[in-house]
Write an enzyme that holds these catalytic residues in place. Structure first.
Site, short mmCIF file in Angstrom:
data_model
loop_
_atom_site.label_atom_id
_atom_site.label_comp_id
_atom_site.label_asym_id
_atom_site.label_seq_id
_atom_site.Cartn_x
_atom_site.Cartn_y
_atom_site.Cartn_z
N LYS A 1 17.41 3.57 0.54
CA LYS A 1 18.40 3.56 1.62
C LYS A 1 19.63 2.85 1.06
O LYS A 1 19.72 1.61 1.14
CB LYS A 1 17.87 2.80 2.84
CG LYS A 1 16.61 3.40 3.48
CD LYS A 1 16.15 2.55 4.66
CE LYS A 1 14.81 2.95 5.19
NZ LYS A 1 14.27 2.01 6.19
N LYS B 1 0.80 -1.19 0.00
CA LYS B 1 0.00 0.00 0.00
C LYS B 1 0.85 1.26 0.00
O LYS B 1 0.37 2.35 -0.23
CB LYS B 1 -0.87 0.02 1.26
CG LYS B 1 -1.71 -1.21 1.46
CD LYS B 1 -2.35 -1.15 2.88
CE LYS B 1 -2.55 -2.55 3.38
NZ LYS B 1 -2.94 -2.58 4.80
N GLY B 2 2.13 1.07 0.29
CA GLY B 2 3.00 2.22 0.59
C GLY B 2 3.14 3.26 -0.51
O GLY B 2 3.38 4.43 -0.23
N ASP C 1 14.68 -0.69 0.92
CA ASP C 1 15.52 -0.84 2.10
C ASP C 1 16.61 -1.87 1.75
O ASP C 1 17.66 -1.51 1.22
CB ASP C 1 14.62 -1.28 3.26
CG ASP C 1 15.36 -1.43 4.58
OD1 ASP C 1 16.43 -0.85 4.74
OD2 ASP C 1 14.84 -2.15 5.47
N ARG D 1 0.42 6.52 7.46
CA ARG D 1 0.39 6.66 6.00
C ARG D 1 -0.17 8.01 5.56
O ARG D 1 0.12 8.50 4.47
CB ARG D 1 -0.46 5.56 5.37
CG ARG D 1 0.08 4.15 5.55
CD ARG D 1 -0.67 3.19 4.64
NE ARG D 1 -0.46 1.80 5.00
CZ ARG D 1 0.57 1.05 4.60
NH1 ARG D 1 1.51 1.57 3.85
NH2 ARG D 1 0.66 -0.21 4.97
N GLU E 1 7.45 2.32 -6.39
CA GLU E 1 7.67 1.81 -5.04
C GLU E 1 7.82 2.98 -4.07
O GLU E 1 8.27 4.06 -4.47
CB GLU E 1 8.95 0.92 -5.10
CG GLU E 1 9.40 0.29 -3.83
CD GLU E 1 8.43 -0.70 -3.21
OE1 GLU E 1 7.32 -0.27 -2.85
OE2 GLU E 1 8.78 -1.89 -3.07
N ASP E 2 7.42 2.76 -2.83
CA ASP E 2 7.58 3.82 -1.83
C ASP E 2 9.03 3.91 -1.37
O ASP E 2 9.63 4.98 -1.36
CB ASP E 2 6.64 3.60 -0.63
CG ASP E 2 6.71 2.20 -0.05
OD1 ASP E 2 7.37 1.32 -0.65
OD2 ASP E 2 6.10 1.96 1.00
N ASP F 1 4.18 3.38 6.35
CA ASP F 1 3.56 3.11 7.65
C ASP F 1 4.52 2.56 8.68
O ASP F 1 5.56 2.00 8.34
CB ASP F 1 2.45 2.07 7.47
CG ASP F 1 3.04 0.68 7.20
OD1 ASP F 1 3.81 0.53 6.23
OD2 ASP F 1 2.77 -0.25 7.99
N PHE G 1 14.28 3.93 9.98
CA PHE G 1 12.87 3.75 9.64
C PHE G 1 12.16 5.10 9.44
O PHE G 1 12.32 6.01 10.25
CB PHE G 1 12.18 2.96 10.73
CG PHE G 1 10.94 2.30 10.26
CD1 PHE G 1 10.99 1.11 9.56
CD2 PHE G 1 9.69 2.88 10.48
CE1 PHE G 1 9.84 0.49 9.10
CE2 PHE G 1 8.53 2.27 10.03
CZ PHE G 1 8.61 1.07 9.34
#
Ligand code: IMP
Ligand code: MG
Length: 179
Positions: free
Chosen positions: A135, A48-49, A107, A169, A103-104, A163, A156
């Site tokens: 990142k 959902k990001g 990582d 969000r 993509e949000d 989220d 983070f």
């Protein structure tokens, strides 16, 4: 003075403002408009990001495009990612298409790496990745990301679609967890 908020008992401080996000999203859209001029593309939004990022990016794209969504989850994740990725979608419809995965955040890169590999099995015309955040220090997957909004330290973050345990969000800015 940086804005500070509490989400689920953790403190987060403002990292990237709404205005900076908006400016950068427009720049990314311009780049994509130039790179794909005259082409038809599929925007593949990871849920959902990436929903807010995708919505704002798409408004600035001046191309013939269709939109698809996909759920790719790395399980067991709270504040860190693990390597176990599940993809929930029928992906054979992407054959022959120019795909941009929206993509949000990347990582470890495991999620996007697994998704990209699966998509290649269906012979798309091309695949590129557009991630709002990367990142670089934690991306050990070796995946290269063509369109990156912001590079950040391996901590983070939440907000603008991202989220912590499903909360945060709706925040307009992006916030980083306090040590
Ligand atoms: P990766 O597989 O380690 O690259 O993790 C990618 C996914 O984990 C992203 O698509 C996010 O959904 C989630 N994620 C990774 N880092 C963060 C973060 O800092 N905040 C919120 N979600 C994150
Ligand atoms: Mg994601």
């Amino acid at each position: 003075m940086k804005k500070s908020i509490q989400i689920q008992g953790y403190t987060f401080t403002s990292l990237i403002s709404e205005n900076n996000i908006s400016e950068r999203v427009q720049q990314l859209a311009e780049q994509i408009n130039n790179d794909y001029a005259g082409e038809e593309i599929v925007l593949l939004i990871t849920l959902k990001g990436a929903i807010l990022f995708a919505a704002d990016l798409m408004r600035n794209l001046d191309l013939e495009l269709t939109v698809e969504t996909i759920i790719a989850k790395s399980y067991g994740k709270k504040l860190t990612s693990n390597g176990d990725v599940q993809i929930i979608e029928n992906i054979n419809k992407f054959s022959g298409k120019h795909i941009i995965i929206i993509e949000d955040i990347i990582d470890t890169g495991n999620t996007i790496n697994a998704l990209t590999k699966k998509l290649f099995d269906y012979y798309p015309a091309s695949i590129e990745i557009c991630s709002l955040i990367l990142k670089p220090e934690s991306n050990t997957s070796g995946i290269s990301v063509k369109y990156v909004g912001f590079e950040i330290e391996p901590k983070f973050v939440i907000g603008y679609g991202m989220d912590f345990n499903e909360f945060g969000r709706n925040l307009k800015d992006i916030y980083i967890i306090e040590d």
